[in-house]
Design an enzyme around this catalytic site. Structure first.
Site, short mmCIF file in Angstrom:
data_model
loop_
_atom_site.label_atom_id
_atom_site.label_comp_id
_atom_site.label_asym_id
_atom_site.label_seq_id
_atom_site.Cartn_x
_atom_site.Cartn_y
_atom_site.Cartn_z
N SER A 98 51.88 -23.64 92.24
CA SER A 98 50.71 -22.78 92.04
C SER A 98 51.05 -21.55 91.21
O SER A 98 50.58 -20.44 91.49
CB SER A 98 50.10 -22.36 93.39
OG SER A 98 49.84 -23.49 94.19
N HIS A 99 51.83 -21.77 90.16
CA HIS A 99 52.25 -20.68 89.27
C HIS A 99 51.59 -20.85 87.90
O HIS A 99 52.26 -20.83 86.88
CB HIS A 99 53.77 -20.66 89.14
CG HIS A 99 54.47 -20.36 90.41
ND1 HIS A 99 55.81 -20.66 90.61
CD2 HIS A 99 54.05 -19.78 91.56
CE1 HIS A 99 56.17 -20.29 91.83
NE2 HIS A 99 55.11 -19.76 92.42
N TYR A 100 50.28 -21.00 87.88
CA TYR A 100 49.56 -21.27 86.65
C TYR A 100 49.71 -20.08 85.69
O TYR A 100 49.58 -18.93 86.10
CB TYR A 100 48.08 -21.53 86.94
CG TYR A 100 47.85 -22.19 88.28
CD1 TYR A 100 48.43 -23.43 88.57
CD2 TYR A 100 47.10 -21.57 89.27
CE1 TYR A 100 48.24 -24.03 89.80
CE2 TYR A 100 46.91 -22.16 90.51
CZ TYR A 100 47.49 -23.38 90.77
OH TYR A 100 47.32 -23.96 92.00
#
Length: 510
Positions: A448-450
């Site tokens: 979840s490190h967009y």
């Protein structure tokens, strides 16, 4: 429609928005509006560090999903992101790490002049406070910031065994793994204080909510940015059935995150004009880079059944990690390895129960694959079409194969013998590269490190310039993970704090 006027309008009260609201209102003469689509009330589980997996899919999560991923066996992958005060810092796994300095030095090569590691260092330091933490050098670490971070107060025994295993297998152990200055393994800094999550809302925003020059509106969905010719004048937003317009006499700053910021720009007519017309948005300015260049960290790993029950964690489930290079010719590390005291895996895969296993995680830090975020239609709040195109570049899978072989060696060390049961995933039959590649494409989860959809630079596809100003528009900036030209080699939250701290300086000295 009701209209109010402020000096600054900040759209999105995630990590960056909380920082900007707090820093800008230090000047009592400046009036700031901060709007947030989520609730002002934190969920009870947010305060409980080991409970973060239960926040995925909650009311504090936008709960996006990818389109089927051709590089990952057609899987549709959940994409958590925060929808609450504090944004994703309120639902994440609380790892507070800087990427290796090579990550930031690469930004300059992509046109983000002035954003090298050394130039960003003062802003990293401004956000954090490591007073009293052994081994933290004040030349490189902050001692006065709002975030009291540090390593696990009561380390999990699996974390300690993993560090011993790392030493046994010949990997370097460094004193300050979170600094971004060294490769190797060590204790992570965590955004956990006195046993509770320390998010951006708690550290930055809630302490200043009584400032008379700060207005915070929650449950407020941004509809579109407003304009007067080439100047952005503010934002139109809705609360329930009521629509409001907030006007900014100085600047509007979009801090809605990598997916949300791209969405708001496109809803406002800023983006690839052919796509905007397809979904019914009248283009205002052709900015082809908006929504492109999407990058993310994915992970897989080796899952073991434990030889004995795994004690319940009081921390974040991952207290120790390391950075390695899978190719000596690389300019920096490309894989993060981590001990996870629960058996994480893709949801449909079989494996041990939560207290009966653990995972040696392999996370891709410098992906070559690039994806897109696009509008499904012209309605604010509609679900996005997100295609990260995970593993469409085969170099990403090759790097993860190398990482799996490294953690298998660590996992078989004597230091982990008392914990080690059988290898549940990928299993003893998966030995050759082809089998491991197939496993990687099936056992995929996102960190979840967009990043990257409003990237910083000076070329025609850059969205913002090195001062974070949207190209071709006056009075509008973006300041969140979306501006990263390339993703950093660590969990991204610490970097977003630094970006926002620098953005505050850029606004104050405009």
């Amino acid at each position: 429609m009701e209209t109010e006027t402020y000096d600054y309008v900040v759209v999105g009260a995630g990590t960056a928005g909380c920082v900007l609201a707090a820093r800008l209102t230090e000047d009592a003469a400046v009036r700031v509006l901060l709007i947030e689509a989520g609730s002002a009330e934190p969920l009870d589980l947010m305060a409980v560090p080991p409970a973060w997996p239960a926040l995925m899919g909650s009311t504090a999560d936008w709960a996006d999903r990818t389109v089927p991923q051709e590089g990952a066996d057609g899987l549709v992958i959940p994409l958590p992101r925060g929808r609450t005060l504090g944004g994703s810092s309120s639902i994440n796994a609380m790892c507070f790490l800087r990427g290796h300095r090579s990550s930031y030095d690469a930004w300059e090569k992509h046109g983000a002049t002035g954003w090298s590691y050394d130039e960003l260092l003062p802003y990293f330091k401004r956000s954090e406070n490591l007073t009293g933490v052994p081994g933290r050098d004040p030349r490189y670490r902050g001692m006065t910031g709002p975030l009291r971070v540090g390593p696990a107060a009561r380390p999990h025994p699996l974390s300690e065994a993993f560090l011993d295993a790392v030493r046994e297998t010949g990997h370097p152990v460094v004193e300050d793994f979170a600094s971004g200055l060294a490769e190797g393994f060590g204790w992570e800094d965590l955004s956990i204080l006195d046993g509770h999550r320390l998010d951006a809302a708690t550290a930055y925003l809630r302490p200043v909510l009584d400032r008379p020059n700060l207005t915070v509106v929650t449950n407020a969905l941004a509809h579109r940015l407003t304009f007067d010719s080439a100047r952005c004048t503010g934002v139109e937003y809705g609360v329930g059935d009521q629509t409001y317009e907030a006007r900014a006499t100085r600047e509007t700053v979009v801090t809605a995150g990598t997916l949300g910021s791209a969405q708001l720009l496109m809803l406002s007519g800023l983006g690839p004009e052919d796509h905007l017309r397809e979904v019914g948005v009248e283009p205002r300015l052709h900015l082809p880079g908006v929504g492109g260049n999407l990058q993310d960290h994915t992970f897989t790993g080796v899952v073991y059944r434990s030889a004995r029950p795994v004690p319940a964690s009081i921390g974040n489930h991952g207290e120790v990690a390391g950075l390695i290079r899978t190719d000596p010719s690389l300019d920096g590390p490309d894989i993060q390895l981590q001990m996870v005291d629960v058996p994480l895996r893709e949801d449909s895969l079989p494996g041990p129960e939560m207290d009966q296993g653990y995972m040696l995680m392999v996370a891709l830090m410098r992906p070559f694959s690039r994806g897109t975020v696009r509008l499904a239609d012209a309605a604010p709040g509609s679900a996005l079409i997100v295609d990260p195109r995970y593993y469409t570049d085969p170099r990403d899978v090759d790097a993860l194969v190398s990482g799996l072989r490294t953690v298998r060696e660590i996992g078989q060390s004597e230091a982990l013998a008392e914990w080690r049961g059988e290898e549940a995933l990928p299993g003893p039959d998966a030995q050759d590269d082809e089998s491991l590649r197939a496993y990687i494409r099936r056992n995929i989860r996102t960190y979840s490190h967009y990043s990257g959809t409003c990237r910083m630079g000076t070329d025609d596809t850059a969205v913002v310039d090195p001062q974070l100003r949207v190209r071709g528009v006056e009075g509008l900036r973006v300041a969140d993970a979306s501006v990263m030209p390339t993703i950093v080699s660590a969990n991204t939250n610490a970097t977003v704090y630094a970006i926002a701290e620098r953005a505050a300086d850029l606004l104050r000295t405009r």
